[in-house]
Design an enzyme around this catalytic site. Structure first.
Site, PDB file in Angstrom:
ATOM      1  N   SER A 454       0.860  -1.181   0.000  1.00 28.45           N
ATOM      2  CA  SER A 454       0.000   0.000   0.000  1.00 28.45           C
ATOM      3  C   SER A 454       0.899   1.235   0.000  1.00 28.45           C
ATOM      4  O   SER A 454       2.077   1.152   0.394  1.00 28.45           O
ATOM      5  CB  SER A 454      -0.862  -0.007   1.261  1.00 28.45           C
ATOM      6  N   TYR A 467      -2.407  -0.634  10.324  1.00 31.65           N
ATOM      7  CA  TYR A 467      -2.478  -0.971   8.884  1.00 31.65           C
ATOM      8  C   TYR A 467      -1.153  -0.629   8.204  1.00 31.65           C
ATOM      9  O   TYR A 467      -0.579  -1.442   7.470  1.00 31.65           O
ATOM     10  CB  TYR A 467      -3.636  -0.204   8.237  1.00 31.65           C
TER      11      TYR A 467
HETATM   12  P1  NAP Z   1     -11.622  -5.880  -0.974  1.00 31.69           P
HETATM   13  O1  NAP Z   1     -12.470  -5.392  -2.105  1.00 31.69           O
HETATM   14  O2  NAP Z   1     -12.195  -5.886   0.401  1.00 31.69           O
HETATM   15  O3  NAP Z   1     -11.063  -7.314  -1.353  1.00 31.69           O
HETATM   16  C1  NAP Z   1     -10.294  -8.067  -0.485  1.00 31.69           C
HETATM   17  C2  NAP Z   1     -10.698  -9.513  -0.623  1.00 31.69           C
HETATM   18  O4  NAP Z   1      -9.832 -10.273   0.240  1.00 31.69           O
HETATM   19  C3  NAP Z   1     -12.115  -9.768  -0.143  1.00 31.69           C
HETATM   20  O5  NAP Z   1     -12.743 -10.694  -0.992  1.00 31.69           O
HETATM   21  C4  NAP Z   1     -11.892 -10.326   1.247  1.00 31.69           C
HETATM   22  O6  NAP Z   1     -12.941 -11.153   1.683  1.00 31.69           O
HETATM   23  C5  NAP Z   1     -10.641 -11.127   1.037  1.00 31.69           C
HETATM   24  N1  NAP Z   1     -10.005 -11.422   2.307  1.00 31.69           N
HETATM   25  C6  NAP Z   1      -9.877 -10.617   3.372  1.00 31.69           C
HETATM   26  N2  NAP Z   1      -9.271 -11.261   4.366  1.00 31.69           N
HETATM   27  C7  NAP Z   1      -9.008 -12.497   3.908  1.00 31.69           C
HETATM   28  C8  NAP Z   1      -8.396 -13.639   4.475  1.00 31.69           C
HETATM   29  N3  NAP Z   1      -7.965 -13.627   5.740  1.00 31.69           N
HETATM   30  N4  NAP Z   1      -8.260 -14.743   3.724  1.00 31.69           N
HETATM   31  C9  NAP Z   1      -8.725 -14.772   2.460  1.00 31.69           C
HETATM   32  N5  NAP Z   1      -9.335 -13.751   1.886  1.00 31.69           N
HETATM   33  C10 NAP Z   1      -9.473 -12.606   2.600  1.00 31.69           C
HETATM   34  O7  NAP Z   1     -10.286  -4.986  -0.871  1.00 31.69           O
HETATM   35  P2  NAP Z   1      -9.256  -4.449  -1.948  1.00 31.69           P
HETATM   36  O8  NAP Z   1      -9.283  -2.995  -1.875  1.00 31.69           O
HETATM   37  O9  NAP Z   1      -9.426  -5.107  -3.223  1.00 31.69           O
HETATM   38  O10 NAP Z   1      -7.921  -4.903  -1.236  1.00 31.69           O
HETATM   39  C11 NAP Z   1      -7.003  -5.828  -1.782  1.00 31.69           C
HETATM   40  C12 NAP Z   1      -5.633  -5.514  -1.248  1.00 31.69           C
HETATM   41  O11 NAP Z   1      -5.241  -4.213  -1.679  1.00 31.69           O
HETATM   42  C13 NAP Z   1      -5.526  -5.508   0.258  1.00 31.69           C
HETATM   43  O12 NAP Z   1      -4.309  -6.097   0.656  1.00 31.69           O
HETATM   44  C14 NAP Z   1      -5.504  -4.034   0.593  1.00 31.69           C
HETATM   45  O13 NAP Z   1      -4.860  -3.764   1.802  1.00 31.69           O
HETATM   46  C15 NAP Z   1      -4.752  -3.487  -0.591  1.00 31.69           C
HETATM   47  N6  NAP Z   1      -4.944  -2.070  -0.829  1.00 31.69           N
HETATM   48  C16 NAP Z   1      -6.184  -1.560  -1.130  1.00 31.69           C
HETATM   49  C17 NAP Z   1      -6.316  -0.205  -1.352  1.00 31.69           C
HETATM   50  C18 NAP Z   1      -7.634   0.447  -1.685  1.00 31.69           C
HETATM   51  O14 NAP Z   1      -7.715   1.674  -1.689  1.00 31.69           O
HETATM   52  N7  NAP Z   1      -8.662  -0.296  -1.991  1.00 31.69           N
HETATM   53  C19 NAP Z   1      -5.211   0.643  -1.256  1.00 31.69           C
HETATM   54  C20 NAP Z   1      -3.999   0.093  -0.954  1.00 31.69           C
HETATM   55  C21 NAP Z   1      -3.871  -1.255  -0.744  1.00 31.69           C
HETATM   56  P3  NAP Z   1     -14.057 -10.481   2.658  1.00 31.69           P
HETATM   57  O15 NAP Z   1     -14.876  -9.653   1.746  1.00 31.69           O
HETATM   58  O16 NAP Z   1     -14.737 -11.685   3.188  1.00 31.69           O
HETATM   59  O17 NAP Z   1     -13.313  -9.691   3.667  1.00 31.69           O
END
Ligand code: NAP
Length: 584
Positions: A454, A467
């Site tokens: 991130s 985080y």
């Molecule tokens: P998201 O839409 O919430 O997708 C994350 C997915 O991972 C969800 O399907 C979630 O399932 C699943 N997940 C969470 N915990 C898990 C676990 N313990 N085991 C297996 N699956 C799990 O979020 P996203 O924004 O795409 O995030 C993806 C990655 O990008 C993360 O690492 C996040 O920190 C990083 N990131 C995101 C952003 C942003 O602005 N969106 C920015 C920087 C970094 P549930 O729905 O059941 O929780």
């Protein structure tokens, strides 16, 4: 794996005896593997073993190499016309009346281009897979075009390839190559291959190497100068061609193949992060691509599409993505699917993972599977790794994406909150790297690990201690692992997205507030992320590009790029910004 168990025979043609080996069922389509310089048919042993279950695999020692005899005199005995006679004699002996699928590496590919473009072999070749060996005719026209219509870029390409061809000039000198190969070079060659290419010495019959290499110098002397000076004007391929280009080939520039569509009506392009000796270093990938291509041609189906972006690089590769049920993970699964990769979508939400796998198949993944696992659960991850390796194979690209959000001041963040966020965001990545990375390293054929960190990894914030700590750890883990795995040809990338419009805002937790306030803040940040509206598909595109170019750290959104720059050149400003309390 070796050629042990192969059935051997001798095919006599034009005054030489060719040693021919066969594996697999002769009733299946025939795949003929042609070796390069200075090699013998054993260079293919790893690939041949992998193909023998599905195909009738045929290998032969090129005249003057391995256990085939050399023509007398040597001069004039290695012309492309004579090599074509040899190929036709072998094809007639092993596959009478049925066209064969040709595969060539290095000089095996150079001569196979001749076979695939001259009239007298028409109808004898069903397909041709070429690696690290261009057609001398196409090469001649390539040089011609650059000499006649020079631009700075084209002159640069010419000089670049000229520098890579140093050994060709040496091989044209009289006696010197013979002396070198019969002397120290012959003895040291397996060691040099091992060191420079990280290619296992394998079962190369080193006893015949000095004479093979000395004889093989005539491949160059009999053909290169004459053909480059007067390339044939009609060197069009009469069979579909699959071109596999190793991106780190010390002897051949990737640019050599820029104009290839002109000569090949049905061309499938593949690229591979590897050096020159791919039959030794990437047998899994080569066998998979050859199988896919031959099967498509045999089934009269269109060859795998390589027009979609990145498909030349990822087609047929096995890619595993965690957290693939939503947001960035799902978009990344789709992008790999579009590029023709085989996708394993992992999520703790079974239905969401299944949906991603189903849509991946519709988008273009030849195969896609859903797996349920909580990345923070060590035992569940161990079981997942065992299942994946048993059922789908060793992963070529691993994307550790699953993560959760957590916001709030340090003193309202409980030890339990810390554990949860570190368990998923950091330990999930550690488990993934350890379990899938170990098999990748053990296989010894390269690969890539992508960890989704991130911008919070390098941008401090008064409200994101837990985080940001987890993501900074992921960034450093990625850097350390990248250093350790470089020697094994495994790239490691940390992706630092920035603010991306996904579901994370509705699931992220805020510490120190009651449930009603929790929901209000989630709604508000979802609205803000929606207003920013940066799509996860762009992060997915950055992931694929980063793997292709083997980038170490990739900030994605403009704000992530900006804070990455500030963290390096104006960290004090970033520290000041970190003190600002966001309005939530
Ligand atoms: P998201 O839409 O919430 O997708 C994350 C997915 O991972 C969800 O399907 C979630 O399932 C699943 N997940 C969470 N915990 C898990 C676990 N313990 N085991 C297996 N699956 C799990 O979020 P996203 O924004 O795409 O995030 C993806 C990655 O990008 C993360 O690492 C996040 O920190 C990083 N990131 C995101 C952003 C942003 O602005 N969106 C920015 C920087 C970094 P549930 O729905 O059941 O929780």
């Amino acid at each position: 794996m070796s050629l042990k168990g192969a059935r051997e025979r001798t095919v006599s043609t034009g005054g030489v005896d060719l040693c021919v080996a066969e594996l697999g069922d002769p009733g299946q389509p025939t795949v003929v593997l042609v070796h390069g310089y200075p090699d013998s048919k054993e260079v293919w042993s790893e690939v041949a073993g992998r193909l023998a279950d599905r195909f009738h695999v045929v290998l032969y020692d090129v005249r003057g190499h391995g256990r085939s005899t050399a023509p007398r005199p040597l001069r004039g005995g290695f012309t492309l016309a004579k090599l074509t006679d040899d190929f036709l004699a072998v094809a007639d002996a092993v596959s009478p009346g049925r066209p064969v699928h040709l595969v060539g590496h290095d000089w095996g590919s150079v001569q196979s281009w001749e076979f695939a473009t001259v009239a007298r072999t028409e109808g004898r070749i069903a397909s041709f897979t070429s690696m690290s060996g261009p057609s001398l005719d196409h090469f001649g026209h390539w040089i011609d075009a650059r000499v006649k219509r020079p631009t700075p870029r084209r002159v640069g390409q010419l000089l670049g390839q000229g520098a890579k061809s140093w050994y060709v000039y040496l091989l044209h000198t009289p006696k010197l190559p013979e002396l070198a190969w019969r002397g120290p070079l012959g003895k040291r060659w397996p060691g040099i291959l091992q060191r420079v290419e990280k290619a296992p010495g394998g079962d190369y019959p080193t006893s015949s190497l000095p004479s093979d290499a000395a004889n093989g110098a005539w491949l160059y002397r009999d053909n290169v100068r004459a053909r480059l000076r007067r390339p044939r004007p009609d060197a069009y391929a009469h069979a579909p061609v699959q071109l596999i280009t190793p991106q780190g080939d010390a002897f051949l520039s990737e640019r050599l193949y820029d104009d290839l569509e002109r000569w090949v009506p049905q061309l499938t392009r593949r690229t591979l992060p590897a050096k020159h000796w791919v039959p030794r270093t990437r047998p899994d990938q080569l066998a998979a691509w050859i199988e896919q291509f031959v099967t498509a041609v045999e089934g009269n189906r269109p060859a795998p599409k390589t027009t979609a972006r990145h498909s030349d690089r990822f087609g047929g590769q096995l890619v595993l993505i965690t957290g693939a049920g939503s947001g960035i993970g799902r978009a990344t699964a789709f992008a790999f699917a579009e590029a023709g990769a085989r996708v394993v979508a992992v999520d703790r939400d079974t239905e969401a993972a299944a949906r991603t796998a189903e849509l991946s198949r519709l988008i273009g993944a030849p195969e896609a599977w859903a797996e349920t696992a909580d990345v923070s659960d060590e035992q569940a991850m161990e079981k997942l790794a065992e299942r994946v390796h048993r059922e789908y194979g060793v992963v070529d690209v691993l994307v550790n994406n699953a993560g959760i959000g957590l916001a709030g001041s340090f003193f309202t963040t409980t030890p339990d909150d810390w554990r949860k966020v570190l368990d998923v965001n950091l330990w999930g990545v550690i488990h993934g790297c350890r379990l899938f990375g170990a098999r990748m390293a053990e296989r010894g054929q390269g690969g890539h690990i992508v960890n989704i960190a991130s911008a919070a990894a390098f941008q401090p914030s008064r409200t994101l201690a837990a985080y940001s700590t987890s993501k900074a750890a992921v960034l450093m883990l990625s850097e350390c692992l990248r250093a350790e795995l470089a020697a094994r040809d495994i790239g490691v990338t940390a992706i630092c997205p920035g603010i991306v419009n996904t579901n994370i805002t509705s699931t992220a937790r805020f510490t120190g507030v009651d449930e009603a306030e929790q929901r209000r803040r989630q709604k508000r940040s979802a609205r803000l992320y929606g207003l920013r509206n940066y799509p996860p598909e762009k992060v997915a595109e950055a992931v694929l590009t980063a793997v292709t170019t083997n980038k170490a750290v990739v900030p994605v959104t403009p704000e992530a790029k900006g804070s990455h720059l500030l963290s390096r050149y104006a960290p004090r400003l970033l520290r000041r910004l970190a003190r600002v309390e966001p309005k939530l």
